[in-house]
Design a protein around this motif. Sequence first.
Motif, short mmCIF file in Angstrom:
data_model
loop_
_atom_site.label_atom_id
_atom_site.label_comp_id
_atom_site.label_asym_id
_atom_site.label_seq_id
_atom_site.Cartn_x
_atom_site.Cartn_y
_atom_site.Cartn_z
N ALA A 86 -46.46 42.01 -54.42
CA ALA A 86 -47.80 42.17 -54.99
C ALA A 86 -48.23 43.63 -54.97
CB ALA A 86 -48.80 41.30 -54.23
N LEU A 87 -47.92 44.31 -53.88
CA LEU A 87 -48.27 45.74 -53.77
C LEU A 87 -47.56 46.55 -54.84
CD1 LEU A 87 -49.77 47.90 -52.12
CD2 LEU A 87 -47.71 48.12 -50.72
N ILE A 88 -46.31 46.24 -55.10
CA ILE A 88 -45.56 46.94 -56.15
C ILE A 88 -46.19 46.71 -57.51
CG2 ILE A 88 -43.34 47.03 -57.36
CD1 ILE A 88 -41.98 46.41 -54.68
N VAL A 89 -46.56 45.45 -57.78
CA VAL A 89 -47.19 45.13 -59.07
C VAL A 89 -48.50 45.88 -59.23
CG1 VAL A 89 -48.25 43.28 -60.42
CG2 VAL A 89 -46.09 42.88 -59.24
N VAL A 90 -49.32 45.90 -58.17
CA VAL A 90 -50.59 46.63 -58.23
C VAL A 90 -50.34 48.11 -58.46
CG1 VAL A 90 -52.62 47.32 -56.89
CG2 VAL A 90 -51.81 44.96 -56.77
N GLY A 91 -49.38 48.68 -57.75
CA GLY A 91 -49.09 50.10 -57.90
C GLY A 91 -48.58 50.47 -59.27
#
Length: 505
Positions: free
Chosen positions: A114-119
């Motif tokens: 999820a963090l990768i997608v947000v970034g």
Amino acid sequence: MVKNSTRAFSYFLEFLNPVVFKRRIPIVTFLLQRSWGAWFAFAAFVFFYSTHQYTYSGLFIIITAVMAMNGLAKTVLVLAHRTPAWWKKHPTLKVLHFINSEGEMAGIFVGVLALIVVGLTHSADLEHIHWPIGEAFTLYGIMSFANWTVHHMVTVMTIVEKFTGKFGVVFLGSLLSAVTGEPTAAVFLSEYLGNRVTPENRPKLATAIAGSIGSGGGWLPFAAPPILIIWGILSNDFGWSIVNLMIFIGLGCITHAMVVSTFATKYIKDTEEELTTSHLPTALMTFGFLTLLVLAHIFAHGPYLWLIDAIIGINVSFTLASLYGDKISQLVKDKKFKTDEDRRVDHDYAELSEKAFSATYQPMLLSFLLLSLEVIGHVAEPFIEIIAESIPESWPLLMTALFLFYITALVSHFADNALASRVFIVVALSFMSSMGEAAANLLAIAVVYGALYGGFLMIPANLPNFAISRAFHVDSGKWMKSAFGIYWTGIVYAAALFFWSIFLK
């Protein structure tokens, strides 16, 4: 403890060896295949988040986390009672006998994705994530040292039983989980009581201990993940102090632990051995240091203490890895295993390997899980805010509190209860401006109560459940059946909410 760190570090490097790591790839592939529903939900999350439809993306990231933390934990659910036999013979799945906390690892994995997608899609949103760095270090330090003290707690429980009887062992042992950490309490209570129950009563005692520990750890914020992950919100946004937590949450959680402990007591047989206190001085000294560490976090919480937490955690992890490595090597020599198959099917070898993994990695995994759940909770907030807005303001405040309590408990049944508390605390916070501080406090209490209560119905619902289910050899079906037998004890929390609805006016 430092002298064993070099050898432990060599074990760690061996694990990271590319050849060894390559052999683990089929295992990872198998685990990912156990949760296709989570992958479909994650794909939906990526689509809706990248197209700015945050309400739907919030819904699907919650579904992803819940399904992944249960889907990837299926191996634990199956292997908790060491069946079926083909698992023990499978060449690539043998390591799964010795890994626990799979649900937590799945949560970490979802949080990282999820963090990768947000970034990649909306990097500006990263600035709005409030990382619980201090809480993660706190959990790592306290639970690591608690893992070091676990073998001394059996002596402490002996003293407790001498003065308070079998009820005191379960009840006070559960309350001590607020200091030692819930997984550690699960280990020492299971070791102390594991041989004092008949086979037919094992599921009942196991679930009663799980329910008592799940509630008993809630009167301090440093060892119960569902409270620790939202402690920053409770202290900063709601203005809670440690005293507020002890009063607001302590009333319900301690009473619930007391009621459940009463049921646990009737399944415990009298000990056939004389209670001895020969190791009491060492046990009290070790436990005293752990108590001082907790007190330091209450009165001197800050970056310097976090550094001490990191030093303690790393040192204890390496030391325990080395100590368990020696124990496993000695066991192999004593039993003279001729083949790898002999080791895979040996109960003592499997149990010792599981303890080694838990003692070495569990505090670190929980710390990373706190960070990952913060990411999941942040992304889920728009959807949760929709839920909050849909609650009719005409509802009586107590009805709203009970609704929050049960929906938080329901999510906690299927996912880790820390995720449930992080997600639904947003609802309580959203009522702050419209209904006032007192009403918001009641709803925050309801969320915490729901997370603490909901963590005992299924094995993946709370971290201590994994250790307890393995120690008492209880599979998921028997666990749920026995847990429903004490499900009615949620009335205790409902009564506590009724009390606070009158008092907080």
